[in-house]
Design a protein around this motif. Structure first.
Motif, PDB file in Angstrom:
ATOM      1  N   GLY A 148       0.892  -1.110   0.165  1.00 29.99           N
ATOM      2  CA  GLY A 148       0.070  -0.061   0.230  1.00 29.99           C
ATOM      3  C   GLY A 148       0.871   1.270   0.029  1.00 29.99           C
ATOM      4  O   GLY A 148       0.462   2.072   0.813  1.00 29.99           O
ATOM      5  N   ALA A 149       1.791   1.306  -0.919  1.00 33.92           N
ATOM      6  CA  ALA A 149       2.792   2.505  -1.002  1.00 33.92           C
ATOM      7  C   ALA A 149       1.995   3.542  -1.407  1.00 33.92           C
ATOM      8  O   ALA A 149       2.144   4.672  -0.897  1.00 33.92           O
ATOM      9  CB  ALA A 149       3.980   2.119  -1.706  1.00 33.92           C
ATOM     10  N   THR A 150       1.445   3.573  -2.572  1.00 34.37           N
ATOM     11  CA  THR A 150       0.725   4.805  -3.304  1.00 34.37           C
ATOM     12  C   THR A 150      -0.572   4.893  -3.092  1.00 34.37           C
ATOM     13  O   THR A 150      -0.992   6.061  -3.272  1.00 34.37           O
ATOM     14  CB  THR A 150       1.063   4.591  -5.110  1.00 34.37           C
ATOM     15  OG1 THR A 150       0.246   3.732  -5.363  1.00 34.37           O
ATOM     16  CG2 THR A 150       2.584   4.249  -5.441  1.00 34.37           C
ATOM     17  N   ASP A 151      -1.238   3.824  -2.519  1.00 29.90           N
ATOM     18  CA  ASP A 151      -2.458   4.035  -1.871  1.00 29.90           C
ATOM     19  C   ASP A 151      -2.577   3.355  -0.525  1.00 29.90           C
ATOM     20  O   ASP A 151      -2.695   2.352  -0.566  1.00 29.90           O
ATOM     21  CB  ASP A 151      -3.458   3.060  -2.714  1.00 29.90           C
ATOM     22  CG  ASP A 151      -5.041   3.521  -2.466  1.00 29.90           C
ATOM     23  OD1 ASP A 151      -5.125   4.436  -1.906  1.00 29.90           O
ATOM     24  OD2 ASP A 151      -5.715   2.898  -2.958  1.00 29.90           O
ATOM     25  N   ASN A 152      -2.112   4.038   0.467  1.00 28.37           N
ATOM     26  CA  ASN A 152      -1.959   5.581   0.711  1.00 28.37           C
ATOM     27  C   ASN A 152      -0.995   5.920   1.484  1.00 28.37           C
ATOM     28  O   ASN A 152      -1.133   6.910   2.343  1.00 28.37           O
ATOM     29  CB  ASN A 152      -3.346   6.460   0.508  1.00 28.37           C
ATOM     30  CG  ASN A 152      -3.008   7.919   0.356  1.00 28.37           C
ATOM     31  OD1 ASN A 152      -2.095   8.411  -0.189  1.00 28.37           O
ATOM     32  ND2 ASN A 152      -3.973   8.563   1.125  1.00 28.37           N
ATOM     33  N   ALA A 153       0.190   5.042   1.530  1.00 28.98           N
ATOM     34  CA  ALA A 153       0.956   5.351   2.641  1.00 28.98           C
ATOM     35  C   ALA A 153       1.777   6.735   2.257  1.00 28.98           C
ATOM     36  O   ALA A 153       1.972   7.565   3.174  1.00 28.98           O
ATOM     37  CB  ALA A 153       2.133   4.301   2.675  1.00 28.98           C
ATOM     38  N   ILE A 154       1.679   6.855   1.001  1.00 30.57           N
ATOM     39  CA  ILE A 154       2.608   8.419   0.554  1.00 30.57           C
ATOM     40  C   ILE A 154       1.785   9.054   1.155  1.00 30.57           C
ATOM     41  O   ILE A 154       2.507  10.364   1.300  1.00 30.57           O
ATOM     42  CB  ILE A 154       3.005   8.186  -0.958  1.00 30.57           C
ATOM     43  CG1 ILE A 154       3.719   9.027  -1.196  1.00 30.57           C
ATOM     44  CG2 ILE A 154       1.595   8.258  -1.690  1.00 30.57           C
ATOM     45  CD1 ILE A 154       5.352   9.180  -0.663  1.00 30.57           C
ATOM     46  N   GLY A 155       0.284   9.115   0.889  1.00 34.53           N
ATOM     47  CA  GLY A 155      -0.606  10.589   1.315  1.00 34.53           C
ATOM     48  C   GLY A 155      -0.196  10.817   2.814  1.00 34.53           C
ATOM     49  O   GLY A 155      -0.074  11.793   3.042  1.00 34.53           O
ATOM     50  N   CYS A 156      -0.010   9.681   3.697  1.00 39.35           N
ATOM     51  CA  CYS A 156       0.181  10.045   4.961  1.00 39.35           C
ATOM     52  C   CYS A 156       1.654  10.514   5.061  1.00 39.35           C
ATOM     53  O   CYS A 156       1.957  11.341   6.032  1.00 39.35           O
ATOM     54  CB  CYS A 156      -0.006   8.742   5.713  1.00 39.35           C
ATOM     55  SG  CYS A 156      -1.450   7.882   5.821  1.00 39.35           S
ATOM     56  N   ALA A 157       2.530   9.862   4.404  1.00 44.54           N
ATOM     57  CA  ALA A 157       3.992  10.343   4.507  1.00 44.54           C
ATOM     58  C   ALA A 157       4.039  11.888   4.089  1.00 44.54           C
ATOM     59  O   ALA A 157       4.881  12.648   4.958  1.00 44.54           O
ATOM     60  CB  ALA A 157       4.804   9.436   3.815  1.00 44.54           C
ATOM     61  N   VAL A 158       3.614  12.216   3.098  1.00 45.18           N
ATOM     62  CA  VAL A 158       3.629  13.509   2.742  1.00 45.18           C
ATOM     63  C   VAL A 158       3.090  14.691   3.474  1.00 45.18           C
ATOM     64  O   VAL A 158       3.800  15.718   3.692  1.00 45.18           O
ATOM     65  CB  VAL A 158       3.060  13.566   1.128  1.00 45.18           C
ATOM     66  CG1 VAL A 158       2.806  15.153   0.593  1.00 45.18           C
ATOM     67  CG2 VAL A 158       3.726  13.041   0.012  1.00 45.18           C
ATOM     68  N   MET A 159       1.807  14.115   4.223  1.00 44.46           N
ATOM     69  CA  MET A 159       1.324  15.213   4.914  1.00 44.46           C
ATOM     70  C   MET A 159       1.942  15.195   6.369  1.00 44.46           C
ATOM     71  O   MET A 159       2.043  16.198   6.852  1.00 44.46           O
ATOM     72  CB  MET A 159      -0.345  14.689   5.348  1.00 44.46           C
ATOM     73  CG  MET A 159      -1.084  14.834   3.914  1.00 44.46           C
ATOM     74  SD  MET A 159      -0.713  16.260   3.156  1.00 44.46           S
ATOM     75  CE  MET A 159      -2.362  16.593   2.506  1.00 44.46           C
ATOM     76  N   MET A 160       2.461  13.938   6.923  1.00 44.82           N
ATOM     77  CA  MET A 160       3.305  14.158   8.247  1.00 44.82           C
ATOM     78  C   MET A 160       4.309  14.939   7.800  1.00 44.82           C
ATOM     79  O   MET A 160       4.715  15.775   8.720  1.00 44.82           O
ATOM     80  CB  MET A 160       3.641  12.561   8.544  1.00 44.82           C
ATOM     81  CG  MET A 160       2.612  11.753   9.001  1.00 44.82           C
ATOM     82  SD  MET A 160       3.008   9.810   9.189  1.00 44.82           S
ATOM     83  CE  MET A 160       4.453  10.162  10.376  1.00 44.82           C
ATOM     84  N   GLU A 161       5.126  14.909   6.551  1.00 46.29           N
ATOM     85  CA  GLU A 161       6.289  15.479   6.340  1.00 46.29           C
ATOM     86  C   GLU A 161       6.053  17.181   6.096  1.00 46.29           C
ATOM     87  O   GLU A 161       6.678  18.064   6.703  1.00 46.29           O
ATOM     88  CB  GLU A 161       6.914  15.087   5.029  1.00 46.29           C
ATOM     89  CG  GLU A 161       8.070  16.024   4.376  1.00 46.29           C
ATOM     90  CD  GLU A 161       9.323  15.707   4.934  1.00 46.29           C
ATOM     91  OE1 GLU A 161       9.380  15.087   6.101  1.00 46.29           O
ATOM     92  OE2 GLU A 161      10.357  16.455   4.840  1.00 46.29           O
ATOM     93  N   ALA A 162       4.697  17.556   5.568  1.00 48.16           N
ATOM     94  CA  ALA A 162       4.517  18.955   5.469  1.00 48.16           C
ATOM     95  C   ALA A 162       4.627  19.470   6.817  1.00 48.16           C
ATOM     96  O   ALA A 162       4.893  20.622   6.840  1.00 48.16           O
ATOM     97  CB  ALA A 162       2.958  19.235   4.867  1.00 48.16           C
TER      98      ALA A 162
END
Ligand SMILES: [Zn+2]
Length: 554
Positions: free
Chosen positions: A347-361
């Motif tokens: 589940g990297a593109t759906d949607n670990a990346i959404g979480c990782a980008v928002m945590m990062e922001a």
């Protein structure tokens, strides 16, 4: 993320854009420079991705993996200095309110053992049972009748039952997948996007349509109304599962129907492991091979070992943490994505990346030491893939609706959502009046060089697609971010190929920088993000009727 949402981001947003509204956002170039430097030089996105995918994936709602991933995010955000980190439980239940169990596949092996020996590639359908140890049986290929009447189906079942007792059954004709000689573009065209994101641009044939264009996919699909005496594919599928159980079928096999070994495995729709046989989605190539050998009159023998676990559940969780505000701390700006995934990859593109980008922001803002006036809150949802369950529960609990608001409703300043894979963000759609689109357009303007081409407003309160629409539905400003498609719809979305390797680090670093800036500026401005007043709030959507069907996820 679900299907219909992509068209909606472009189509609906354009439909409500109105005359230009002059505002003048105070943009802080010094902060933006710091944000860019932190995003570029100290990015934590790939480290976060490693923990969410390699270490804790897949993160099916209700599974122990999901909970461990959620706990990890809270621990990590707390280590970064965020406050009030916690898991907020919500009820993970069936339509009759009975607790829904968690489920996890632990082991799977499939082999053809006659007339040749080879291993098979497949994925397990979630919420189906284990095999009784290792099972060996003959393969039988069944092609159920299309849209039969009940008497026709009953007659077919009576005829077929003796032939499948205790066997391994392939259900459905093999799908011939054509080679695609015109693959879709990986990135969106800058000029097209600029036109789509410009509320003043005249309609142009090239620019506005997007895929499918305005109003695509809505009513009127399919022509004639269905014959009510004929069973739907779902009803036939349910009857197939009942047939398999009563005939003691060892394993049910479905055709993945996609090229290059891609497999999408979803769930047994009852979420009850006693209501379906052990079920494998075989890659199209293996399904084709077996069905061709059988159709040519040669018996096939197969062997399967499937070990699944069920867990007491009835609860799932959202993970939240905050950067508390200062003089406007009771007002909140939110951002997030869904943490749950399907189970056949990590589940990297759906949607670990959404979480990782928002945590990062949010981490970027914490790291550069800004003191936001409003509270910034990260929320990582569970249950998105089962129908936006976590975000809907959260909105209901914390904010209520425009028609039935809680006190926090009037203090809400927007929720940013990422859920379309690894592609860098290219634009935004905010639920609200045109002025809300203008504010975001101006805030995003300094990030045009990273590909962000603007923002538009939408007045649609219809939920579906992804978690920002849970806010829209309530009458709150959900902000959906559109992205470059890269390989999302073509390869990774809900497939067994959705892994860490599919993330483009350069793209996601850019997304995090642009979102961090938007977040900062919304948290700092004197006025709240413009919202619909009580008088001009669009009516809530009518509940979906039976004919509309709902999930749009396949
Ligand atoms: Zn998603």
């Amino acid at each position: 993320m679900k299907n219909a949402f992509i068209a909606a981001l472009v189509g609906v947003a354009v439909a409500v854009a109105a005359a230009p509204v002059i505002t003048s956002e105070q943009i802080d170039p010094e902060i933006n420079a710091k944000i860019r430097a932190e995003a570029e030089n100290n990015s934590q996105i790939m480290r976060t991705m490693h923990y969410l995918t390699d270490v804790h994936g897949p993160r099916l709602t209700g599974s122990p993996n999901f909970k461990a991933a959620a706990e990890w995010t809270v621990k990590q955000m707390t280590e970064w200095g965020f406050k009030n980190g916690k898991l907020e439980p919500w009820d993970f239940v069936n339509a009759d309110q009975s607790p829904r169990q968690g489920w996890l596949n632990e082991r799977f092996a499939g082999h053809i053992i006659a007339p040749v020996k080879d291993s098979l590639v497949g994925e397990i359908v979630a919420w189906t049972p284990s095999t009784k140890g290792t099972v060996v049986a003959d393969a039988v290929h069944l092609v159920p009748p299309t849209r039969p009447t009940q008497p026709e189906l009953d007659a077919w079942i009576k005829d077929i039952t003796p032939k499948i007792k205790g066997q391994i059954v392939l259900v459905g004709a093999h799908t011939a997948v054509r080679v695609n000689v015109t693959p879709p573009a990986l990135r969106r065209n800058d000029d097209d996007l600029r036109r789509q994101m410009d509320p003043d641009a005249p309609p142009s044939e090239a620019g506005r349509g997007g895929r499918g264009g305005r109003g695509a996919g809505g009513a009127g699909r399919g022509g004639e109304p269905p014959d009510p005496t004929r069973l739907t594919p779902q009803a036939v599928n349910t009857a197939m599962n009942a047939l398999m159980l009563s005939a003691g079928v060892a394993v049910r096999l479905n055709d993945a129907g996609r090229d290059h070994g891609q497999i999408r495995a979803f769930q047994n729709n009852t979420y009850d492991v006693t209501k379906a046989p052990p079920t494998v989605v075989l890659r199209n190539e293996d399904y084709g091979r077996i069905s061709r050998i059988l159709d040519n009159g040669t018996p096939v023998r197969l062997e399967f070992t499937i070990v699944n676990q069920s867990f007491p559940a009835g609860k799932s969780f959202n993970a939240v943490a905050e950067i508390p505000g200062t003089d406007k701390a009771d007002e909140v700006v939110m951002l997030g994505g869904h943490l749950d995934s399907w189970h056949s990859a990590t589940g990297a593109t759906d949607n670990a990346i959404g979480c990782a980008v928002m945590m990062e922001a949010a981490r970027i803002l914490q790291a550069i030491g800004v003191k936001p006036r409003r509270t910034i809150r990260v929320a990582l949802w569970g249950g998105e893939e089962q129908g936006l369950l976590g975000s809907k529960a959260y909105v209901k609990e914390h904010f209520g609706t425009a028609e039935n608001p809680k006190p926090a409703f009037s203090k809400f300043n927007g929720y940013f959502n990422v859920d379309s894979g690894t592609g860098r963000i290219r634009g935004a759609s905010v639920f609200g009046p045109p002025e809300a689109g203008t504010v975001l357009r101006e805030i995003f303007k300094p990030f045009e060089d990273l590909g962000v081409m603007g923002a538009l407003s939408t007045n649609s309160r219809r939920s579906g697609g992804t978690d920002s629409t849970s806010f829209n539905e309530a009458g709150l400003p959900g902000i959906g971010l559109s992205q470059d498609p890269i390989e999302y719809q073509t390869y990774t979305w809900h497939t067994n190929l959705d892994t860490y390797e599919r993330i483009i680090e350069e793209d996601v670093k850019k997304s995090a920088a642009a979102i961090a800036s938007a977040l900062y500026h919304l948290a700092m401005r004197d006025e709240m993000l413009p919202r619909f007043s009580k008088e001009n709030m669009p009516a809530p959507p009518a509940p979906p009727g039976p004919a509309r069907g709902g999930s749009g996820q396949r």
